[in-house]
Design an enzyme around this catalytic site. Sequence first.
Site, short mmCIF file in Angstrom:
data_model
loop_
_atom_site.label_atom_id
_atom_site.label_comp_id
_atom_site.label_asym_id
_atom_site.label_seq_id
_atom_site.Cartn_x
_atom_site.Cartn_y
_atom_site.Cartn_z
N PHE A 170 0.80 -1.33 -0.09
CA PHE A 170 -0.05 0.07 0.17
C PHE A 170 0.91 1.28 -0.04
CE2 PHE A 170 0.79 -0.03 4.66
CZ PHE A 170 0.95 1.32 4.67
N LYS A 224 -1.17 -7.11 -9.40
CA LYS A 224 -2.11 -7.28 -8.23
C LYS A 224 -1.84 -6.17 -7.25
CE LYS A 224 -3.02 -8.42 -4.35
NZ LYS A 224 -3.39 -7.22 -3.73
N GLU A 241 -5.04 -3.66 -2.13
CA GLU A 241 -6.32 -3.40 -2.26
C GLU A 241 -6.80 -2.13 -1.21
OE1 GLU A 241 -4.61 -5.88 -0.69
OE2 GLU A 241 -5.63 -6.88 0.77
N SER A 284 5.27 -6.80 3.29
CA SER A 284 5.90 -7.22 4.48
C SER A 284 6.72 -8.78 4.53
CB SER A 284 4.84 -7.30 5.69
OG SER A 284 3.85 -8.27 5.24
N CYS A 332 9.48 1.78 3.49
CA CYS A 332 10.46 0.80 3.74
C CYS A 332 11.69 1.30 3.98
CB CYS A 332 10.41 -0.07 2.45
SG CYS A 332 10.89 0.60 1.03
N GLU A 359 9.27 -4.16 12.89
CA GLU A 359 8.65 -2.97 12.24
C GLU A 359 7.44 -2.56 12.41
OE1 GLU A 359 7.57 -3.76 8.00
OE2 GLU A 359 8.84 -2.21 7.40
P1 NAD Z 1 1.45 -6.69 2.97
O1 NAD Z 1 2.63 -7.84 2.79
O2 NAD Z 1 0.37 -6.70 3.94
O3 NAD Z 1 0.89 -6.82 1.50
C1 NAD Z 1 1.44 -6.46 0.41
C2 NAD Z 1 0.62 -7.24 -0.96
O4 NAD Z 1 0.43 -8.61 -0.57
C3 NAD Z 1 -0.70 -6.71 -0.82
O5 NAD Z 1 -0.86 -6.70 -2.31
C4 NAD Z 1 -1.45 -7.67 -0.28
O6 NAD Z 1 -2.89 -7.68 -0.81
C5 NAD Z 1 -0.68 -9.13 -0.59
N1 NAD Z 1 -1.19 -9.80 0.59
C6 NAD Z 1 -1.41 -9.59 2.07
N2 NAD Z 1 -1.43 -10.54 2.72
C7 NAD Z 1 -1.29 -11.75 1.99
C8 NAD Z 1 -1.65 -13.18 2.16
N3 NAD Z 1 -1.59 -13.65 3.27
N4 NAD Z 1 -1.26 -13.87 1.20
C9 NAD Z 1 -1.03 -13.42 0.16
N5 NAD Z 1 -0.93 -12.01 -0.47
C10 NAD Z 1 -1.06 -11.11 0.68
O7 NAD Z 1 2.07 -5.16 3.00
P2 NAD Z 1 1.72 -3.89 2.89
O8 NAD Z 1 1.13 -3.62 4.41
O9 NAD Z 1 0.64 -3.52 1.92
O10 NAD Z 1 2.87 -2.96 3.07
C11 NAD Z 1 3.86 -2.61 4.14
C12 NAD Z 1 4.93 -3.54 3.96
O11 NAD Z 1 5.90 -3.49 2.82
C13 NAD Z 1 5.90 -3.00 5.08
O12 NAD Z 1 6.39 -4.23 5.64
C14 NAD Z 1 7.00 -2.40 4.22
O13 NAD Z 1 8.37 -2.47 4.79
C15 NAD Z 1 7.09 -3.32 3.15
N6 NAD Z 1 7.77 -2.55 1.92
C16 NAD Z 1 8.90 -2.98 1.62
C17 NAD Z 1 9.61 -2.47 0.54
C18 NAD Z 1 11.01 -2.96 0.18
O14 NAD Z 1 11.47 -2.35 -1.01
N7 NAD Z 1 11.65 -3.84 0.94
C19 NAD Z 1 8.88 -1.52 -0.08
C20 NAD Z 1 7.75 -1.01 0.32
C21 NAD Z 1 7.18 -1.56 1.38
#
Ligand code: NAD
Length: 509
Positions: free
Chosen positions: A159, A183, A186, A236, A291, A393
Amino acid sequence: MSQVRTATEEVLHIGHYINGQATSRASDRMLDVNNPATGEITAQVALADKATTREAIEAAKAALPGWSAVTPLGRARVMFRFKALIEENFEKIARLITAEHGKVIEDARGELTRGLEIVEFACGIPHLLKGEHSLNVGGKVDSYSMMQPVGVCAGITPFNFPSMVPMWMFPVALACGNTFVLKPSEKDPGASMVMAELLKEAGLPDGAFNVVNGDKESVDTLLTDPDVAAVSFVGSTPIAEYIYTTGSAHGKRVQALGGAKNHMAVMPDADMDQAVEGLLGAAYGSAGERCMAISVAVAVGDEVADTLVEHLKPRVENLRVGNGLEETGLEMGPLVTKEHLEKVRGYVDLGEQEGATLAVDGRKRDFPGSNGYFLGGTLFDHVTPEMRIYKEEIFGPVLCVVRVPDYDSAVELINEHEFGNGTAIFTRDGDAARQFSTDIQVGMVGINVPIPVPMSFHSFGGWKRSLFGPLHMHGPDGVRFYTKMKTVTARWPKGVRAGGSAFVMPTME
Ligand code: NAD
């Protein structure tokens, strides 16, 4: 925007973008999208089932032969037009990002600019795909490499950068001749839908780029479908690990970028004004939902720690926080959702229980008359490595100051953390800075630069549990990830090779 409106015309209905068209399906489950600054429901996003996700994969598969046959120059021209269209629609997309994510408008513009830079990088694809050529590797034998598309690629994005992170992926993937299914998160799907329309307007054939909105069901379909060749993920760490193991087990090439806890070491010889300004922007910009946000200040010596806290405290207490669509010059907006706000507040409660010194308590900050998900900037001092607020985090506007006695302890602390996304050192000692960049077990390092996000023509990625898979995103690694290398060895003389048939392993003189 091509989102389909509901019968009442009050709340936008955001469906999918498949085979060059905005579309929805009766089988879609629906989820509210909120404006985090007001709490209002602004849209409902569809969550695709397996069959709808499969449709998008099929569209991408059908478009692959045509798009991969377009010359690299032809693909670059589509990217040039896409870049111009993003520029034309710049303000509209930036406002959409602020409305769905909550980051202040200047920050949304910054994100979009950094995303656009990857499109600019992808415009150079004819040069990037040239490969290598060796003349006369043996008697009249030449050898050259070809970089061919991988196939249908999927991108699953978080997000916190609704335009930039998708743009870390699809411009390079498409320019390399692949087709793509995105994808998005959401929580803020709007920017991806606009980009899909603009790609079509730029001349991308239908089906080459598709957006499937959804949750775990669509992600799992992408991870297991035999027609998906490669998966790029950002999010994450637990989900990144799941994506990597599941996608790899299904034979896909996977790059999965995870969470972070970025430290900034402040040496006693640092320019303290510069360090304070650097920390403020890096810890509290985008409400800490980056991040590459700095969430730990590693103060080398008590004197440094006292100076930092003394200077940070009044600034953190008075951060300009508000609704980025209504005011300019703000430093921070709300958190993305009510649930996330509760989670971050919970970490502030936890830090107190764990015995850290709460120098600034963002929970006490009032936002009168607002139903938004706001939290004031929070500053903890005397945080220790055993505390959960240090280990985990938080992803909010919470900065932890950890005190260490010397440079070696700072490096040890950072290297022992499970994440290794970004880090920085503030010092005027070139020797210490050079040593730090060599010693540190982290993928992206800043020297007097608090958020060292690599430019588009370099690659972005962390170490340790911040990245699963060998290749980083965009830049040279992006091109490697989205291409398969083939090496051709060619001989064109007439007649039989000297010595006749070769029954032993061929070697060249
Ligand atoms: P998230 O992991 O909750 O979601 C990321 C994506 O995965 C979304 O599209 C979501 O729909 C999907 N998803 C969530 N749960 C899932 C599941 N159980 N099974 C399959 N798909 C699933 O992350 P977020 O809250 O949207 O974003 C924040 C996180 O992203 C933080 O941890 C941040 O550090 C990380 N991030 C990392 C970087 C990097 O470059 N390392 C960059 C941006 C964000």
